[in-house]
Design an enzyme around this catalytic site. Sequence first.
Site, short mmCIF file in Angstrom:
data_model
loop_
_atom_site.label_atom_id
_atom_site.label_comp_id
_atom_site.label_asym_id
_atom_site.label_seq_id
_atom_site.Cartn_x
_atom_site.Cartn_y
_atom_site.Cartn_z
N HIS A 146 4.15 -0.18 -8.06
CA HIS A 146 3.74 -1.43 -8.81
C HIS A 146 3.93 -0.89 -10.48
CE1 HIS A 146 1.40 -4.98 -9.47
NE2 HIS A 146 1.01 -4.40 -10.43
N ASP A 199 3.37 -0.28 -3.05
CA ASP A 199 2.37 -1.14 -3.98
C ASP A 199 1.52 -1.61 -2.89
OD1 ASP A 199 1.28 -3.19 -5.41
OD2 ASP A 199 3.36 -3.98 -5.96
N SER A 236 2.54 -9.53 -11.33
CA SER A 236 1.36 -8.80 -10.99
C SER A 236 0.11 -9.97 -10.87
CB SER A 236 1.07 -7.68 -11.71
OG SER A 236 -0.25 -7.07 -11.05
#
Length: 319
Positions: free
Chosen positions: A288, A258, A161
């Site tokens: 995500h 995502d 991330s």
Amino acid sequence: MTYAIDPELVPWLDMLPKMTFSDRDSVLAARASMEDVKNVAPAYEPVNPLDIRDTTVPGPSGAPDVPVRVYAPANRDGVVPGLLYIHGGGFIVGDLDTFHTGLLRLVDQLGVVIVSVDYRLAPEHPFPAPVEDCYAALTWVAAKAAELGIDPARLGVAGDSAGGGLAAAVALLARDRGGPALSFQYLGIPELDDRLDTPSMRAYVDTPIWNRPNAIFSWTSYLGTEPGGPDVSPYAAPARAEDLSGLPPTFVVTSQFDPLRDEGIAYAQRLMQAGVNTELHHYPGTFHGSSLVEAAAVSKRMLADELDGLRRGLRVDTK
């Protein structure tokens, strides 16, 4: 909007952490609730004995020392590959404990040394503080390779991330500053582009865990200004780097639902076009952070691919 999320993930949606960022109070509340993230995945019990210690490393010039956690196989024979790991959290949440379980698994199953970085968080510490903390940790790892039992020819950087975006930025800094030679970079669902203009970023305004409103807040906090401006550094948003040549072999992960999906795919494509040995792994039906649901078959595939990619990228001795 309705999403065709993998059926094995759907029952978990209400149990996953709700991340909604709008102001400083919401950031503080999210930091306080990060225990919920750690509790989604089951605890991992290493098969092999591990040495784990917390320490600090010299920070960037004029900045505080950087806390790190060092994970190492207790019974390693000679030097092994090393990996600098950078946690996710939108640049604004997360710490050394957030991904502790996952790092235990990687060290146990790969037999590598991992150094996890507790970099300063935005908005209190906007760019360049977080990435400079991570780069300082990388230079320390390289300088202490012999003491850590790391083979300097097999040193990589990894993150998920926002940590994936920071890992990409650290690789750019290492290249451009003539810093430690990296043999590999792992970019898991990376946050790379502050311009917020890809199809997935425009479309996914209400996806689980991460969505466009969160991304806007994340980038505003990290940059200290509105995202998308003309003068954003590529070391803040690696998608803005004009030249990706000379970067280490790369493994990129993206998830279907995502908002970061398309910037990860585009970065992988540009790496390929720049002559960088690059693998792109995209997982349908995922969102995500959906790999937190470890029982799902798609999460098991993601973990197996991650282990295999790290094993090959770091040239782990499988004998």
